[in-house]
Motif scaffolding. Structure first.
Motif, PDB file in Angstrom:
ATOM      1  N   PHE A  58      23.677  44.994  41.962  1.00 32.02           N
ATOM      2  CA  PHE A  58      23.401  45.801  43.024  1.00 32.02           C
ATOM      3  C   PHE A  58      24.611  45.501  44.288  1.00 32.02           C
ATOM      4  CE2 PHE A  58      19.590  44.770  40.507  1.00 32.02           C
ATOM      5  CZ  PHE A  58      19.275  46.210  40.903  1.00 32.02           C
ATOM      6  N   ARG A  59      25.247  44.663  44.055  1.00 29.31           N
ATOM      7  CA  ARG A  59      26.513  44.385  44.643  1.00 29.31           C
ATOM      8  C   ARG A  59      28.342  45.303  44.409  1.00 29.31           C
ATOM      9  NH1 ARG A  59      24.902  39.001  44.254  1.00 29.31           N
ATOM     10  NH2 ARG A  59      26.777  38.408  42.929  1.00 29.31           N
ATOM     11  N   PRO A  60      28.385  45.072  45.296  1.00 24.26           N
ATOM     12  CA  PRO A  60      29.710  46.607  45.305  1.00 24.26           C
ATOM     13  C   PRO A  60      31.095  45.548  44.680  1.00 24.26           C
ATOM     14  CG  PRO A  60      29.280  45.392  47.734  1.00 24.26           C
ATOM     15  CD  PRO A  60      28.163  45.516  46.972  1.00 24.26           C
ATOM     16  N   ASP A  61      31.774  45.560  44.814  1.00 22.48           N
ATOM     17  CA  ASP A  61      32.505  45.205  44.313  1.00 22.48           C
ATOM     18  C   ASP A  61      34.099  45.278  45.207  1.00 22.48           C
ATOM     19  OD1 ASP A  61      34.118  47.590  43.707  1.00 22.48           O
ATOM     20  OD2 ASP A  61      34.661  47.607  41.647  1.00 22.48           O
ATOM     21  N   LYS A  62      34.042  46.191  46.202  1.00 25.56           N
ATOM     22  CA  LYS A  62      34.665  45.958  47.145  1.00 25.56           C
ATOM     23  C   LYS A  62      34.365  45.731  48.388  1.00 25.56           C
ATOM     24  CE  LYS A  62      38.213  49.190  45.490  1.00 25.56           C
ATOM     25  NZ  LYS A  62      38.512  50.823  45.500  1.00 25.56           N
ATOM     26  N   PRO A  63      34.692  44.912  49.493  1.00 22.70           N
ATOM     27  CA  PRO A  63      33.943  44.478  51.007  1.00 22.70           C
ATOM     28  C   PRO A  63      33.997  45.687  51.289  1.00 22.70           C
ATOM     29  CG  PRO A  63      36.256  43.419  50.830  1.00 22.70           C
ATOM     30  CD  PRO A  63      35.737  44.229  49.212  1.00 22.70           C
ATOM     31  N   ARG A  64      34.264  46.778  51.464  1.00 25.68           N
ATOM     32  CA  ARG A  64      34.705  47.661  52.116  1.00 25.68           C
ATOM     33  C   ARG A  64      35.182  48.993  51.576  1.00 25.68           C
ATOM     34  NH1 ARG A  64      33.806  47.176  57.857  1.00 25.68           N
ATOM     35  NH2 ARG A  64      33.654  44.590  58.409  1.00 25.68           N
ATOM     36  N   GLY A  65      34.660  49.503  52.142  1.00 27.55           N
ATOM     37  CA  GLY A  65      35.267  51.203  51.560  1.00 27.55           C
ATOM     38  C   GLY A  65      34.446  51.925  50.302  1.00 27.55           C
ATOM     39  N   TRP A  66      34.992  52.670  49.011  1.00 29.43           N
ATOM     40  CA  TRP A  66      34.557  53.007  48.268  1.00 29.43           C
ATOM     41  C   TRP A  66      34.451  52.196  46.865  1.00 29.43           C
ATOM     42  CZ3 TRP A  66      31.976  57.061  46.591  1.00 29.43           C
ATOM     43  CH2 TRP A  66      31.802  57.650  45.067  1.00 29.43           C
ATOM     44  N   SER A  67      33.308  51.818  46.670  1.00 30.66           N
ATOM     45  CA  SER A  67      33.368  51.147  45.214  1.00 30.66           C
ATOM     46  C   SER A  67      33.120  51.788  44.033  1.00 30.66           C
ATOM     47  CB  SER A  67      32.042  49.823  46.080  1.00 30.66           C
ATOM     48  OG  SER A  67      31.851  48.729  44.949  1.00 30.66           O
ATOM     49  N   GLY A  68      32.980  51.073  43.298  1.00 25.65           N
ATOM     50  CA  GLY A  68      32.972  51.897  41.466  1.00 25.65           C
ATOM     51  C   GLY A  68      31.738  51.049  41.350  1.00 25.65           C
ATOM     52  N   ARG A  69      31.025  50.109  42.124  1.00 21.86           N
ATOM     53  CA  ARG A  69      30.066  49.295  41.383  1.00 21.86           C
ATOM     54  C   ARG A  69      28.922  48.929  42.207  1.00 21.86           C
ATOM     55  NH1 ARG A  69      29.889  45.019  37.708  1.00 21.86           N
ATOM     56  NH2 ARG A  69      28.255  43.302  37.231  1.00 21.86           N
ATOM     57  N   GLY A  70      27.891  48.867  41.864  1.00 18.39           N
ATOM     58  CA  GLY A  70      26.562  48.546  42.652  1.00 18.39           C
ATOM     59  C   GLY A  70      25.893  49.624  43.086  1.00 18.39           C
ATOM     60  N   MET A  71      24.731  49.133  44.601  1.00 10.76           N
ATOM     61  CA  MET A  71      24.035  50.428  44.575  1.00 10.76           C
ATOM     62  C   MET A  71      24.920  51.546  45.904  1.00 10.76           C
ATOM     63  SD  MET A  71      20.675  48.495  45.822  1.00 10.76           S
ATOM     64  CE  MET A  71      21.730  47.544  46.722  1.00 10.76           C
TER      65      MET A  71
END
Length: 378
Positions: free
Chosen positions: A171-184
């Motif tokens: 559920f968590r993004p793979d980047k702290p900010r901006g566009w992520s390829g993972r998570g919600m």
């Protein structure tokens, strides 16, 4: 299906100025109303808000356990601190009408337990009152783009933040900010939650598919959304299964996929037998808004809690059936986001109280409270 969708949209656009003040056209089918009956509704204008705070941004409605209702606002601070709205509703079961009574704003967070820190940004989306304790289970969509994650929280009856529920890593993004390829996905986090009757467990589902689980195939088979089950005492997940959202627009006769980002699960209610109701809201400017109520049964679904990604995996999802097209049943075309159980009618029918979220945006009508009766759910 697209032919019917376009026909419904055209009819809705012709009728819209007569039936609603909302600027959003409707996509609906009266034949799919399924025995759902609109009993009554009320429009609340911004100046109907207590304490000089505008009425609006109401994303969910929950029974308070004492016959009243509590609603959560998704205002991020434009009109004041994160807040709840208490509301009394007087139902006339014989005439099938209702009257909205006393209303008051309450702060969503009044303090924290040891070791807890409130999120930097709160975007309140979902709310349920825990039976027995009066504790509040609620969600915030945060501000994922800016590094504020979406999360589920438990507060006591006075608003003191007790704990944050543990979410699996997917559920968590793979980047702290901006566009992520993972998570919600931003603005697509947990909007549908509920608590079991004994107050020991909670269920929650994000509005849409996780970033890493989007595929073109979703447009034909239905968008997979993880339905999580939590132990409330510990906050830990104890199970999960998949619920499939309907594509929107519907797939065409040639099998071309519909939209995979336009439909969402915005509210859910558990039944005593383990089944649950899901409110699906679909919206695309090119087509309009569609509001449908489904009944889901997870009895035959596979547990996917330990599966890191659903992409290219085989699993059995919860079964579902359409209860009713709510706009086809007479509901105004608007941004409906919340539902709670209302009083049972003398003939035994269950009822729901619905709330629309105007997002403080003139595209939508002001806040609407509606009361609908359901057909038998057997």
């Amino acid at each position: 299906m697209l032919t019917r969708l376009r026909a419904g949209l055209l009819a809705a656009m012709l009728l819209l100025p007569l039936t609603t003040g909302c600027a959003v056209p409707a996509v609906y089918d009266v034949a799919d109303a399924g025995g759902v009956v609109l009993l009554d509704d009320r429009v609340l204008r911004p100046d109907d808000g207590p304490r000089g705070i505008p009425m609006g941004g109401l994303s969910e409605i929950a029974g308070d356990g004492d016959g009243g209702y509590v609603l959560i606002s998704d205002d991020r601070g434009e009109y004041g601190p994160p807040r709840l709205l208490t509301m009394t509703i007087d139902f006339d079961l014989a005439r099938q009408r209702f009257r909205i009574g006393a209303r008051d704003w309450l702060p969503l967070v009044t303090g924290t337990a040891d070791g807890m820190t409130p999120p930097a940004t709160i975007d309140g989306e979902a709310l349920r009152i825990v039976p027995g304790s009066g504790e509040r289970l609620w969600s915030s969509e945060g501000r994922i783009w800016d590094g504020v994650p979406a999360a589920l929280y438990l507060s006591d009856a006075d608003g003191r933040l007790l704990r944050q529920l543990d979410l699996p890593a997917y559920f968590r993004p793979d980047k702290p900010r901006g566009w992520s390829g993972r998570g919600m996905r931003p603005n697509k986090a947990f909007e549908a939650i509920d608590v079991t009757k004994d107050g020991r467990q909670a269920v929650a589902m994000p509005e849409d598919v996780l970033m890493q689980e989007m595929t073109d195939e979703n447009g034909r088979t239905g968008i997979p959304v993880r339905v999580m089950r939590f132990d409330l005492a510990s906050g830990r997940p104890i199970g999960a299964h998949v619920y499939r959202l309907d594509p929107f627009p519907d797939p065409g006769p040639d099998g071309a996929p519909g939209g995979i980002n336009a439909n969402g699960a915005v509210s859910m209610l558990l039944l005593d037998d383990g089944r649950y109701l899901v409110l699906e809201r679909a919206f695309l400017k090119a087509y309009g808004v569609r509001i449908r109520l489904y009944l889901a049964d997870p009895a035959g679904a596979d547990d996917v809690l330990a599966i890191d990604t659903l992409k290219n995996r085989r699993y059995r999802a919860a079964s579902k059936r359409l209860i009713g097209d709510l706009i086809g049943a007479g509901l105004r075309a608007d941004n409906w986001e919340g539902m709670a159980f209302g009083p049972e009618l003398p003939d035994g029918r269950k009822t729901l109280v619905l709330v629309s979220d105007d997002n403080f945006n003139r595209l939508f009508q002001s806040t609407i409270i509606a009361w609908i009766a359901l057909p038998p759910l057997d």
